[in-house]
Design a protein around this motif. Structure first.
Motif, PDB file in Angstrom:
ATOM      1  N   ARG A   1      18.588  53.811  16.671  1.00 19.74           N
ATOM      2  CA  ARG A   1      19.445  54.618  15.776  1.00 19.74           C
ATOM      3  C   ARG A   1      20.125  55.763  16.513  1.00 19.74           C
ATOM      4  NH1 ARG A   1      15.306  54.346  10.922  1.00 19.74           N
ATOM      5  NH2 ARG A   1      16.059  52.416   9.993  1.00 19.74           N
ATOM      6  N   GLU A   2      19.405  56.366  17.461  1.00 19.59           N
ATOM      7  CA  GLU A   2      19.995  57.484  18.202  1.00 19.59           C
ATOM      8  C   GLU A   2      21.038  57.019  19.213  1.00 19.59           C
ATOM      9  OE1 GLU A   2      16.641  57.121  18.018  1.00 19.59           O
ATOM     10  OE2 GLU A   2      16.131  58.719  16.617  1.00 19.59           O
ATOM     11  N   SER A   3      20.851  55.810  19.766  1.00 17.78           N
ATOM     12  CA  SER A   3      21.764  55.346  20.810  1.00 17.78           C
ATOM     13  C   SER A   3      23.049  54.749  20.247  1.00 17.78           C
ATOM     14  CB  SER A   3      21.067  54.339  21.715  1.00 17.78           C
ATOM     15  OG  SER A   3      20.633  53.231  20.970  1.00 17.78           O
ATOM     16  N   GLY A   4      23.014  54.242  19.026  1.00 20.56           N
ATOM     17  CA  GLY A   4      24.219  53.739  18.372  1.00 20.56           C
ATOM     18  C   GLY A   4      24.784  52.496  19.045  1.00 20.56           C
ATOM     19  N   TRP A   5      26.115  52.326  18.886  1.00 23.05           N
ATOM     20  CA  TRP A   5      26.780  51.136  19.420  1.00 23.05           C
ATOM     21  C   TRP A   5      26.863  51.163  20.940  1.00 23.05           C
ATOM     22  CZ3 TRP A   5      27.197  46.902  16.831  1.00 23.05           C
ATOM     23  CH2 TRP A   5      27.232  46.949  15.443  1.00 23.05           C
ATOM     24  N   VAL A   6      26.936  52.364  21.504  1.00 22.65           N
ATOM     25  CA  VAL A   6      26.980  52.457  22.967  1.00 22.65           C
ATOM     26  C   VAL A   6      25.659  51.952  23.548  1.00 22.65           C
ATOM     27  CG1 VAL A   6      27.158  54.053  24.915  1.00 22.65           C
ATOM     28  CG2 VAL A   6      28.613  54.370  22.916  1.00 22.65           C
ATOM     29  N   GLY A   7      24.552  52.345  22.938  1.00 21.39           N
ATOM     30  CA  GLY A   7      23.246  51.858  23.372  1.00 21.39           C
ATOM     31  C   GLY A   7      23.108  50.360  23.176  1.00 21.39           C
TER      32      GLY A   7
END
Length: 147
Positions: free
Chosen positions: A91-97
């Motif tokens: 959840r913290e990393s989002g789409w980039v993660g």
């Protein structure tokens, strides 16, 4: 040159720690030596494993393939560790993660495909595989044909 009192107390704590370590070391090595058995029997130095007397030598030559598979296992085990850490923070990393995780998986998948292509995961040498294929082909050719 004199040291401030703060440094002297830190040296005393290190000295006390090292003294405790040396005491434990001497205790753990000394007590078995003092209390241990001294009897020497006929089978005193024979290796004994799970109630079975061993036969033969302990030196076993293994193919390098075993070590390669062990290294591959460690590599892909580390991959699972990284993916677990990514899944915890997804959840913290989002789409980039997510994109980075997909790129990581694709790089490792490319490495796995490369290993398969060069034969890094093949257990049998090429000649043994050829002989097995020839044996299968000759057995099929020699089989009686019922028409």
């Amino acid at each position: 040159m004199s040291l401030p009192p703060e440094n002297i107390t830190s040296f005393w704590s290190i000295a006390a720690y090292l003294g405790g370590v040396l005491f434990l070391l001497a205790f753990m090595l000394g007590i078995p030596w003092l209390l241990g058995g001294r009897a020497w029997g006929r089978a005193k130095n024979d290796p004994f494993e799970s109630g079975v007397v061993s036969q033969g030598g302990a030196r076993l030559r293994l193919s390098a393939k075993f070590y390669l598979v062990a290294m591959f296992f460690v590599i892909f085990d580390v991959e699972a560790l990284y993916l677990y850490a990514w899944a915890v923070s997804v959840r913290e990393s989002g789409w980039v993660g997510f994109a980075e995780a997909v790129m990581f998986i694709l790089i490792l998948l490319a490495g796995l495909v490369y290993l398969v292509r060069i034969g890094g995961l093949d257990w049998a040498p090429e000649q043994r595989r050829r002989r097995a294929a020839q044996h299968t082909n000759s057995a099929v050719a020699q089989a009686p044909q019922n028409k």
